[in-house]
Design a protein around this motif. Sequence first.
Motif, PDB file in Angstrom:
ATOM      1  N   ILE A 260       0.846  -1.197   0.000  1.00  0.00           N
ATOM      2  CA  ILE A 260       0.000   0.000   0.000  1.00  0.00           C
ATOM      3  C   ILE A 260       0.881   1.246   0.000  1.00  0.00           C
ATOM      4  O   ILE A 260       0.655   2.200  -0.756  1.00  0.00           O
ATOM      5  N   LEU A 261       1.892   1.238   0.860  1.00  0.00           N
ATOM      6  CA  LEU A 261       2.769   2.400   1.000  1.00  0.00           C
ATOM      7  C   LEU A 261       3.617   2.639  -0.250  1.00  0.00           C
ATOM      8  O   LEU A 261       3.893   3.794  -0.601  1.00  0.00           O
ATOM      9  N   ALA A 262       4.024   1.565  -0.917  1.00  0.00           N
ATOM     10  CA  ALA A 262       4.946   1.701  -2.044  1.00  0.00           C
ATOM     11  C   ALA A 262       4.398   2.573  -3.171  1.00  0.00           C
ATOM     12  O   ALA A 262       5.057   3.545  -3.588  1.00  0.00           O
ATOM     13  N   PRO A 263       3.205   2.265  -3.728  1.00  0.00           N
ATOM     14  CA  PRO A 263       2.701   3.129  -4.812  1.00  0.00           C
ATOM     15  C   PRO A 263       2.495   4.576  -4.373  1.00  0.00           C
ATOM     16  O   PRO A 263       2.662   5.499  -5.178  1.00  0.00           O
ATOM     17  N   LEU A 264       2.128   4.783  -3.093  1.00  0.00           N
ATOM     18  CA  LEU A 264       1.942   6.141  -2.590  1.00  0.00           C
ATOM     19  C   LEU A 264       3.272   6.866  -2.429  1.00  0.00           C
ATOM     20  O   LEU A 264       3.345   8.093  -2.569  1.00  0.00           O
ATOM     21  N   SER A 265       4.329   6.109  -2.121  1.00  0.00           N
ATOM     22  CA  SER A 265       5.638   6.701  -1.850  1.00  0.00           C
ATOM     23  C   SER A 265       6.403   7.077  -3.113  1.00  0.00           C
ATOM     24  O   SER A 265       7.250   7.982  -3.086  1.00  0.00           O
ATOM     25  N   VAL A 266       6.134   6.366  -4.219  1.00  0.00           N
ATOM     26  CA  VAL A 266       6.925   6.568  -5.437  1.00  0.00           C
ATOM     27  C   VAL A 266       6.938   8.022  -5.903  1.00  0.00           C
ATOM     28  O   VAL A 266       8.019   8.589  -6.145  1.00  0.00           O
ATOM     29  N   PRO A 267       5.772   8.697  -6.047  1.00  0.00           N
ATOM     30  CA  PRO A 267       5.834  10.100  -6.499  1.00  0.00           C
ATOM     31  C   PRO A 267       6.614  10.999  -5.538  1.00  0.00           C
ATOM     32  O   PRO A 267       7.314  11.924  -5.978  1.00  0.00           O
ATOM     33  N   VAL A 268       6.500  10.725  -4.239  1.00  0.00           N
ATOM     34  CA  VAL A 268       7.195  11.543  -3.235  1.00  0.00           C
ATOM     35  C   VAL A 268       8.702  11.364  -3.353  1.00  0.00           C
ATOM     36  O   VAL A 268       9.469  12.341  -3.382  1.00  0.00           O
ATOM     37  N   ILE A 269       9.154  10.113  -3.432  1.00  0.00           N
ATOM     38  CA  ILE A 269      10.593   9.833  -3.511  1.00  0.00           C
ATOM     39  C   ILE A 269      11.167  10.351  -4.824  1.00  0.00           C
ATOM     40  O   ILE A 269      12.268  10.925  -4.860  1.00  0.00           O
ATOM     41  N   ILE A 270      10.428  10.178  -5.914  1.00  0.00           N
ATOM     42  CA  ILE A 270      10.872  10.697  -7.212  1.00  0.00           C
ATOM     43  C   ILE A 270      11.057  12.214  -7.142  1.00  0.00           C
ATOM     44  O   ILE A 270      12.016  12.784  -7.690  1.00  0.00           O
ATOM     45  N   GLY A 271      10.151  12.878  -6.438  1.00  0.00           N
ATOM     46  CA  GLY A 271      10.242  14.325  -6.310  1.00  0.00           C
ATOM     47  C   GLY A 271      11.484  14.780  -5.576  1.00  0.00           C
ATOM     48  O   GLY A 271      12.039  15.843  -5.861  1.00  0.00           O
ATOM     49  N   PHE A 272      11.964  13.966  -4.636  1.00  0.00           N
ATOM     50  CA  PHE A 272      13.146  14.326  -3.856  1.00  0.00           C
ATOM     51  C   PHE A 272      14.450  14.002  -4.576  1.00  0.00           C
ATOM     52  O   PHE A 272      15.403  14.782  -4.527  1.00  0.00           O
ATOM     53  N   GLY A 273      14.493  12.834  -5.217  1.00  0.00           N
ATOM     54  CA  GLY A 273      15.791  12.426  -5.772  1.00  0.00           C
ATOM     55  C   GLY A 273      15.747  11.671  -7.069  1.00  0.00           C
ATOM     56  O   GLY A 273      16.767  11.100  -7.492  1.00  0.00           O
ATOM     57  N   GLY A 274      14.601  11.640  -7.725  1.00  0.00           N
ATOM     58  CA  GLY A 274      14.501  10.982  -9.018  1.00  0.00           C
ATOM     59  C   GLY A 274      14.634   9.468  -8.940  1.00  0.00           C
ATOM     60  O   GLY A 274      14.629   8.875  -7.855  1.00  0.00           O
ATOM     61  N   PRO A 275      14.794   8.814 -10.103  1.00  0.00           N
ATOM     62  CA  PRO A 275      14.882   7.354 -10.153  1.00  0.00           C
ATOM     63  C   PRO A 275      16.055   6.781  -9.356  1.00  0.00           C
ATOM     64  O   PRO A 275      15.967   5.673  -8.828  1.00  0.00           O
ATOM     65  N   VAL A 276      17.168   7.521  -9.271  1.00  0.00           N
ATOM     66  CA  VAL A 276      18.340   7.013  -8.549  1.00  0.00           C
ATOM     67  C   VAL A 276      18.005   6.791  -7.079  1.00  0.00           C
ATOM     68  O   VAL A 276      18.290   5.737  -6.509  1.00  0.00           O
ATOM     69  N   LEU A 277      17.380   7.780  -6.449  1.00  0.00           N
ATOM     70  CA  LEU A 277      16.990   7.640  -5.046  1.00  0.00           C
ATOM     71  C   LEU A 277      15.916   6.584  -4.885  1.00  0.00           C
ATOM     72  O   LEU A 277      15.974   5.751  -3.959  1.00  0.00           O
ATOM     73  N   LEU A 278      14.922   6.571  -5.785  1.00  0.00           N
ATOM     74  CA  LEU A 278      13.818   5.619  -5.686  1.00  0.00           C
ATOM     75  C   LEU A 278      14.322   4.184  -5.686  1.00  0.00           C
ATOM     76  O   LEU A 278      13.992   3.391  -4.791  1.00  0.00           O
ATOM     77  N   PHE A 279      15.129   3.830  -6.665  1.00  0.00           N
ATOM     78  CA  PHE A 279      15.586   2.441  -6.758  1.00  0.00           C
ATOM     79  C   PHE A 279      16.711   2.149  -5.764  1.00  0.00           C
ATOM     80  O   PHE A 279      16.956   0.982  -5.438  1.00  0.00           O
ATOM     81  N   GLY A 280      17.348   3.190  -5.264  1.00  0.00           N
ATOM     82  CA  GLY A 280      18.275   2.993  -4.152  1.00  0.00           C
ATOM     83  C   GLY A 280      17.529   2.561  -2.898  1.00  0.00           C
ATOM     84  O   GLY A 280      17.980   1.675  -2.159  1.00  0.00           O
ATOM     85  N   VAL A 281      16.379   3.186  -2.646  1.00  0.00           N
ATOM     86  CA  VAL A 281      15.532   2.795  -1.507  1.00  0.00           C
ATOM     87  C   VAL A 281      15.066   1.355  -1.664  1.00  0.00           C
ATOM     88  O   VAL A 281      15.086   0.562  -0.711  1.00  0.00           O
ATOM     89  N   PHE A 282      14.655   1.001  -2.890  1.00  0.00           N
ATOM     90  CA  PHE A 282      14.232  -0.383  -3.133  1.00  0.00           C
ATOM     91  C   PHE A 282      15.375  -1.363  -2.885  1.00  0.00           C
ATOM     92  O   PHE A 282      15.184  -2.442  -2.320  1.00  0.00           O
ATOM     93  N   GLY A 283      16.583  -0.990  -3.301  1.00  0.00           N
ATOM     94  CA  GLY A 283      17.746  -1.849  -3.085  1.00  0.00           C
ATOM     95  C   GLY A 283      18.034  -2.069  -1.614  1.00  0.00           C
ATOM     96  O   GLY A 283      18.359  -3.188  -1.188  1.00  0.00           O
ATOM     97  N   VAL A 284      17.923  -1.007  -0.810  1.00  0.00           N
ATOM     98  CA  VAL A 284      18.142  -1.129   0.641  1.00  0.00           C
ATOM     99  C   VAL A 284      17.105  -2.059   1.256  1.00  0.00           C
ATOM    100  O   VAL A 284      17.421  -2.895   2.129  1.00  0.00           O
ATOM    101  N   ALA A 285      15.854  -1.949   0.814  1.00  0.00           N
ATOM    102  CA  ALA A 285      14.798  -2.819   1.342  1.00  0.00           C
ATOM    103  C   ALA A 285      15.096  -4.286   1.031  1.00  0.00           C
ATOM    104  O   ALA A 285      14.921  -5.174   1.891  1.00  0.00           O
ATOM    105  N   PHE A 286      15.546  -4.560  -0.189  1.00  0.00           N
ATOM    106  CA  PHE A 286      15.914  -5.939  -0.538  1.00  0.00           C
ATOM    107  C   PHE A 286      17.062  -6.438   0.345  1.00  0.00           C
ATOM    108  O   PHE A 286      17.080  -7.607   0.771  1.00  0.00           O
ATOM    109  N   ALA A 287      18.039  -5.582   0.627  1.00  0.00           N
ATOM    110  CA  ALA A 287      19.181  -5.966   1.451  1.00  0.00           C
ATOM    111  C   ALA A 287      18.746  -6.292   2.880  1.00  0.00           C
ATOM    112  O   ALA A 287      19.227  -7.258   3.485  1.00  0.00           O
ATOM    113  N   ILE A 288      17.832  -5.499   3.428  1.00  0.00           N
ATOM    114  CA  ILE A 288      17.312  -5.774   4.776  1.00  0.00           C
ATOM    115  C   ILE A 288      16.604  -7.122   4.802  1.00  0.00           C
ATOM    116  O   ILE A 288      16.761  -7.914   5.738  1.00  0.00           O
TER     117      ILE A 288
END
Length: 472
Positions: A418-446
């Motif tokens: 639920i949170l993921a689709p809502l978060s994507v526009p917000v994260i993109i606004g802060f740091g673009g695709p690099v930040l967005l997929f960096g966050v996804f990468g950290v989640a996979f690592a955890i």
Amino acid sequence: MNNQHPVNNQIAGGQGPTLTRTERLDRLRFNRAHANLLGRSGVGWALDAMDVGLISYVMVAVGQQWALSSTELSLVGAIGFAGMAVGASLGGLLADRFGRRQVFALTLLVYGLATGASALAGGLAVLIALRFLVGIGLGAELPVASTLVSEYAPKHIRGRVVVALEAFWALGWVMAALLGFFLVPSGDNGWRWALAFGLVPAIYAIVIRLGLPESVRFLESRGRHAEAEEAVRRFEAAGGARPHAEPDSAVAVDDQQPTPGRRATPALGTESIWSKRLRSRTIALWIIWFCINFSYYGAFIWLPQLLVDRGFPMVRSFEYTLIITIAQLPGYLVAAILIEKIGRRSTLAIFLTGSAISAAGFGLAETPTMIIVAGCALSFFNLGAWGALYAIGPEIYPTTARGKGTGAAAAFGRIASILAPLSVPVIIGFGGPVLLFGVFGVAFAIAAIAVLGVPEMRNVELEEGAPTTVGG
């Protein structure tokens, strides 16, 4: 200790070894009864995936047709997962109470009808309400189907069979990509025709209700031993194995009193998934579910729209997404091989680590070639991880808590979806695709680190239940 009713084996007029029904199922080779169960459950699973995947294409078309903002689009993507969170928890409870087969058929009916109705939505509010109902049915189905298949699969191939079930998800997602590529762009009503195709699961619910066996372990937990015996015999006959009980043994196993040659069976109690013994594995499983849901649905629900935002035309965006989606299939195949070779935990950790690296690579990709290569790698590793995760869930709980345990983990994971689709526009606004997929990468690592808290269950018999003295 195995808490099933054992059944005596008469061999050549003498008394043979005593085997429980679980042991009789575990000694079988994969046969046509297993294939029938896997195939019928898998088709339902594929239809589920088709519905989930289709909304990412519908979002692009509806967003343009109804001039929706990114916030409104994120609601369309997220609301179905809110329903899935409710459905996953509810489905597990209902499956433990009323049976795996009954709930499986009901979930197909619910989300099939709701998806068909979504095709008639005339506005955003109606579409959101119907997608919530769709989510309830979808969320309830997944843990129920994996539990049913896991409980019938012989222990030496159980993980591989559940991964094979999960592979149907890739087929469904490819179906969604094909509908998205060929049907959605075909006209103003293309997305409506694509959603109308979602009525198929409602029809298929009849096939599920009539063709699937009920879980033997569930039947025994409810004292329905004659039905359990009949189900085991069907699987033995399908594999050409001699039934391990004489024809009149069904009467004996219905008798709760000990008989000569049969161990007394203690009553099964329901052990809480938060009991001292199960608590650590529950926490680990919930963390994995949360992180993998957040990254997977954040990436793939928004993928077509993200490509459009990068300047690709809608049709080209859908084409790239189709290619990336196809890479899910070999991911499942490799996971199915490794899960019985090196174990569940190692397989899941490898694929989660690969997902983390691929997510970072996708965020940095700029050219079409780099986007496709990194996207295929993310698709390959992510869906292989899903296959291993669905194999692990049903194995780490006893029968009386298996539906609740897998359903609760799935429900908690849906919070992330639920949170993921809502978060994507917000994260993109802060740091673009690099930040967005960096966050996804950290989640996979955890999630990869959390795998250490899950017990290894390769070639281990499923646990039946807890004595009535066990509490949470």
